[in-house]
Design an enzyme around this catalytic site. Sequence first.
Site, PDB file in Angstrom:
ATOM      1  N   ASP A 257       8.904   1.331  -6.086  1.00 13.83           N
ATOM      2  CA  ASP A 257       8.032   0.186  -4.837  1.00 13.83           C
ATOM      3  C   ASP A 257       6.774   1.258  -4.440  1.00 13.83           C
ATOM      4  O   ASP A 257       7.629   1.911  -3.677  1.00 13.83           O
ATOM      5  CB  ASP A 257       8.432  -0.663  -4.601  1.00 13.83           C
ATOM      6  CG  ASP A 257       8.478  -1.497  -3.699  1.00 13.83           C
ATOM      7  OD1 ASP A 257       6.924  -1.364  -3.270  1.00 13.83           O
ATOM      8  OD2 ASP A 257       8.395  -2.059  -2.669  1.00 13.83           O
TER       9      ASP A 257
ATOM     10  N   ARG B 227      -0.598   0.548  10.687  1.00  7.89           N
ATOM     11  CA  ARG B 227      -0.848   1.228   9.328  1.00  7.89           C
ATOM     12  C   ARG B 227      -1.686   1.445   8.545  1.00  7.89           C
ATOM     13  O   ARG B 227      -2.275   1.848   7.634  1.00  7.89           O
ATOM     14  CB  ARG B 227       0.561   0.967   9.160  1.00  7.89           C
ATOM     15  CG  ARG B 227       1.239   1.784   7.932  1.00  7.89           C
ATOM     16  CD  ARG B 227       2.492   1.414   7.190  1.00  7.89           C
ATOM     17  NE  ARG B 227       3.453   0.937   8.373  1.00  7.89           N
ATOM     18  CZ  ARG B 227       4.504   1.072   8.143  1.00  7.89           C
ATOM     19  NH1 ARG B 227       4.658   0.534   7.643  1.00  7.89           N
ATOM     20  NH2 ARG B 227       5.633   0.924   8.822  1.00  7.89           N
TER      21      ARG B 227
END
Length: 544
Positions: free
Chosen positions: A189, A254
């Site tokens: 991931d 982000r």
Amino acid sequence: MSSGGAVIDSDDEGEIFNGFGSAPMSRSTSQQRTSKRWSFHNNTRPNLMDMPSGAELKRRLSDITGADNVHEEMALSVLGGGQLYSTESGRLFHAGKIIISLAGLPGRGKTHLSVSLTRYLRWLGVKTHSFHLSNYRRASAEDDLTHDLFVPSPNTSKANEIRKKIVDDCLSDILNFFKNDKGQVAIYDAINALPEYRIDIHQRFQKLNIQVLFIESLVTDDSIVMKNMEEAARSSPDYSSWDYDKAYKDYSERIKTLTPYYKEMGDSIESNLSYIKFINFGERIELHNSNYGYLINKVVFYLMNSRIKVGSVFFARCYKNSVEYSEDPPLDAEGLQYSKNLASTLFKHLTSQGKTYIKELNELNEKHRPLEPQRTLSVDERHPAAGVDGVDENSLVVWTSVKQRTIQTTKFFAERNVKIRHRIQLSQKNPGVVSGLTDDEIEEKYPDEYKHYERDPYHYRFSRAESYHDLAIKIEPLILEMERMSGDILIIADDTILKVFYGYLMSCSCYDIPFLNFSTNEIIEIKFNAYSNSATRIPIVSND
């Protein structure tokens, strides 16, 4: 033994020469759990990235905690509830070792996808583990690095060193998982923003005879991104002690910082990679180089049924759970009161959570508008096809078995126009020749059979009976239907059925499922979360 430069582990050789699927399943071996875990801060952990393939190595797995067992270490002898067979190595013989590498910007549901895939594959008995790069980042990063750590080319050498370290640590753990833990599917991931990153991963693992599949999660629907951002700001481990507004702003920044760097899969230099484009979380799926084997095809099939889950699954044990299998009595006065209490308690609970569909029904009642209860479809009539329920995340659907007492328990839900579905797969476990007998009576009457049952109560079936494993296979279509749905689901059924559903949703070992305890005095709520599900008890309050 090697072929074409690929390294084949000794356990693979043993499986080839000793025969596939021959290992017996036993209660004694299932209890052997590995208690040693590596710490993220332990500098003595093995580094498989720079070591020869034949080196002796210790175990290390990513240490993630959660409300359910989906992140827990999966011991070799612990089987999934829906596993069809076992082998000596713990790997399915008709599928090799596979790494599923995710790709996609933050807020695209990658963690949700990795966790849900892990849950499903473990249920099928595939030794699977999710490796979240974010866990390694949190263990190694420092507060002053801000978002520089996320971009492919950090501005500082310090961030660049940390970035390389956490990637190498995570990939080393994945290789340890395959080599020492006899893992079959590792799920990586990470963002994997650039084609060169993805090609490097493909080459590293292909040399070790490990299949590589990329799943790129793309979102073109801004509303999905917004919901994912809200969920991350509330429940991501990155923001465990943050104020929600501050966390949401930071997560948004982000994404903005990383977006210019991300390159969508499909570049000509990636033409040899096998990948799936998972668009808008199941709205559309594109397959590239799709010459897949059995196990990866199971992954594709799951993706076709997967959605971002919103809402909860509620479990309610049916009234008079002790009624013998062959009997089908209607509800008596106490049973009717139980159904009334059940509906009242659940409606109050949903109202307290701000569920608007319950509020609207309450407003109709307050205005004394007549409600026309939905006509409950009989067992002989065809129900709507799978996919028509749970389209709206602000909805409730009730599933019951085809027994009279479960159907009649839905009376007060039907009066509110709640959708009722009768599923024959929800019929209780058939006890066969031991129907109506206590454990002591079974042991006395069938001593040899009882010894086998005690060793493995999940898989053993008495004469003319079903096992819990039979139930798991029977309800798999319902599990996939549940995965396609949003909104809330209430399942009213015998506790044998509830145990198996609970085992799937909370990643229980098949050796634990028979001993789960459900009471008629409470509702069990399973809440979906991107990182781990959670279970809570809701006492059923009398409504005289």
